[in-house]
Design a protein around this motif. Structure first.
Motif, short mmCIF file in Angstrom:
data_model
loop_
_atom_site.label_atom_id
_atom_site.label_comp_id
_atom_site.label_asym_id
_atom_site.label_seq_id
_atom_site.Cartn_x
_atom_site.Cartn_y
_atom_site.Cartn_z
N LEU A 110 19.68 36.09 2.84
CA LEU A 110 20.69 36.80 3.60
C LEU A 110 20.14 37.95 4.43
O LEU A 110 20.89 38.65 5.08
N VAL A 111 18.85 38.14 4.42
CA VAL A 111 18.25 39.15 5.29
C VAL A 111 18.45 38.71 6.74
O VAL A 111 18.12 37.59 7.12
N ILE A 112 19.04 39.60 7.54
CA ILE A 112 19.22 39.31 8.96
C ILE A 112 18.07 39.96 9.71
O ILE A 112 17.96 41.19 9.76
N ASN A 113 17.21 39.15 10.26
CA ASN A 113 16.03 39.65 10.94
C ASN A 113 16.35 40.06 12.37
O ASN A 113 17.45 39.81 12.88
N THR A 114 15.38 40.64 13.04
CA THR A 114 15.58 41.11 14.41
C THR A 114 14.81 40.26 15.42
O THR A 114 14.85 40.54 16.62
N ALA A 115 14.11 39.23 14.95
CA ALA A 115 13.32 38.38 15.83
C ALA A 115 13.24 36.98 15.23
O ALA A 115 13.45 36.80 14.03
N PRO A 116 12.91 35.97 16.03
CA PRO A 116 12.74 34.61 15.52
C PRO A 116 11.61 34.53 14.50
O PRO A 116 10.80 35.46 14.38
N PRO A 117 11.51 33.42 13.77
CA PRO A 117 10.45 33.28 12.76
C PRO A 117 9.06 33.38 13.38
O PRO A 117 8.83 32.92 14.50
N GLN A 118 8.15 34.00 12.63
CA GLN A 118 6.77 34.11 13.09
C GLN A 118 6.05 32.77 12.93
O GLN A 118 6.29 32.04 11.97
N GLU A 119 5.17 32.48 13.86
CA GLU A 119 4.32 31.30 13.75
C GLU A 119 3.07 31.67 12.94
O GLU A 119 2.70 32.84 12.85
N PRO A 120 2.40 30.67 12.34
CA PRO A 120 1.13 30.96 11.67
C PRO A 120 0.16 31.68 12.60
O PRO A 120 0.10 31.38 13.80
N GLU A 121 -0.58 32.62 12.05
CA GLU A 121 -1.47 33.44 12.87
C GLU A 121 -2.72 32.65 13.29
O GLU A 121 -3.36 32.97 14.29
N GLU A 122 -3.06 31.62 12.52
CA GLU A 122 -4.27 30.85 12.78
C GLU A 122 -3.91 29.51 13.43
O GLU A 122 -2.75 29.10 13.43
N SER A 123 -4.91 28.84 13.94
CA SER A 123 -4.74 27.47 14.41
C SER A 123 -4.81 26.56 13.19
O SER A 123 -5.85 26.45 12.53
N VAL A 124 -3.68 25.94 12.85
CA VAL A 124 -3.62 25.13 11.63
C VAL A 124 -3.26 23.69 11.98
O VAL A 124 -2.68 23.41 13.03
N THR A 125 -3.61 22.80 11.06
CA THR A 125 -3.33 21.38 11.22
C THR A 125 -2.52 20.89 10.04
O THR A 125 -2.83 21.21 8.89
N ASP A 126 -1.47 20.12 10.33
CA ASP A 126 -0.68 19.53 9.25
C ASP A 126 -1.52 18.50 8.51
O ASP A 126 -2.24 17.71 9.11
N VAL A 127 -1.42 18.51 7.18
CA VAL A 127 -2.13 17.54 6.36
C VAL A 127 -1.22 16.32 6.20
O VAL A 127 -0.15 16.43 5.61
N PRO A 128 -1.61 15.17 6.74
CA PRO A 128 -0.73 13.99 6.66
C PRO A 128 -0.45 13.60 5.23
O PRO A 128 -1.37 13.42 4.44
N ASP A 129 0.83 13.50 4.89
CA ASP A 129 1.32 13.11 3.56
C ASP A 129 0.51 13.70 2.42
O ASP A 129 0.35 13.09 1.35
N ALA A 130 -0.01 14.90 2.62
CA ALA A 130 -0.75 15.62 1.57
C ALA A 130 -1.83 14.73 0.95
O ALA A 130 -2.04 14.71 -0.25
N SER A 131 -2.52 13.99 1.80
CA SER A 131 -3.53 13.05 1.30
C SER A 131 -4.71 13.78 0.68
O SER A 131 -4.99 14.93 0.99
N VAL A 132 -5.42 13.07 -0.19
CA VAL A 132 -6.59 13.64 -0.84
C VAL A 132 -7.76 13.60 0.13
O VAL A 132 -8.04 12.58 0.75
N THR A 133 -8.44 14.71 0.28
CA THR A 133 -9.65 14.74 1.10
C THR A 133 -10.82 15.03 0.18
O THR A 133 -10.80 15.98 -0.59
#
Length: 212
Positions: free
Chosen positions: A22-45
């Motif tokens: 219920l916190v009403i913020n003053t700006a849209p959600p922040q994006e990750p600060e780093e360049s990140v990549t989604d891990v497909p289906d949380a596969s094992v690497t």
């Protein structure tokens, strides 16, 4: 007055919001600060072409051809968390908005319009499996994060919108930021270069609200 709503055959679930929701913020959600990549289906690497264990094991026994005092270890991909950061919201579906044109506070109701999954995102080359990383995070910080969470169609939330203000709302998944170290332990007990890994892991499903 209310934001967009999507008709569905099932009764939409009304959000049981926590104080944090219920916190009403003053700006849209922040994006990750780093360049990140989604891990497909949380596969094992894992280390290519070589079986690995979740934890390195030192046997203390030399192998044929080694010097008498040589050490050997079970080859392993290692992840060690070092710090925990803030929560970041990953939206599923569009942003809803409602402007209160009256001179009084009005109620705004928002309903999620789609169903979608949010998984883990990482920066850098994570050597260990995602599941191993999540277990290490849980052990260190006593908090449970998931490989993926689903934000579902039809969840609703109602909040107050002040006079002549706009309430904006996105529904999705909150992810926790963690920093850790990833490397490979070789059979001679030497290690590869240790790399800093930043991860964003699903923590809970909910709304992000802000006024403009």
């Amino acid at each position: 007055m209310s934001g967009p709503a999507l008709a569905t055959e099932e009764s939409p679930a009304v959000s049981v919001a926590s104080e944090e929701d219920l916190v009403i913020n003053t700006a849209p959600p922040q994006e990750p600060e780093e360049s990140v990549t989604d891990v497909p289906d949380a596969s094992v690497t894992q280390v290519p072409n070589d079986p690995v264990t979740d934890e390195p094991t030192y046997t203390g026994k030399p192998v044929p051809g080694d010097t008498p005092n040589a050490e050997i270890c079970d080859r392993a991909a290692v992840y060690s968390p070092t710090s925990q950061g803030a929560q970041y919201h990953r939206a599923v579906g569009p942003t809803n908005a409602n402007y209160n044109a009256t001179s009084r506070t009005a109620k705004s109701t928002f309903t999620s319009e789609v169903t979608g999954e949010v998984g883990v995102s990482v920066s850098g080359d994570l050597q260990a499996s995602v599941n191993t990383m999540l277990l290490k995070i849980k052990a260190k910080f006593n908090i449970t994060v998931s490989a993926k969470l689903t934000a579902k169609l039809g969840n609703s939330i109602s909040v107050d919108t002040p006079s002549h203000r706009t309430t904006n709302a996105t529904y999705g998944v909150w992810r926790l930021k963690h920093t850790g170290v990833s490397y490979v332990l070789y059979s001679n007990c030497k290690t590869s270069t240790k790399k800093t890994i930043v991860s964003y892991s699903p923590y809970r499903v909910g709304w992000y609200l802000w006024e403009s």
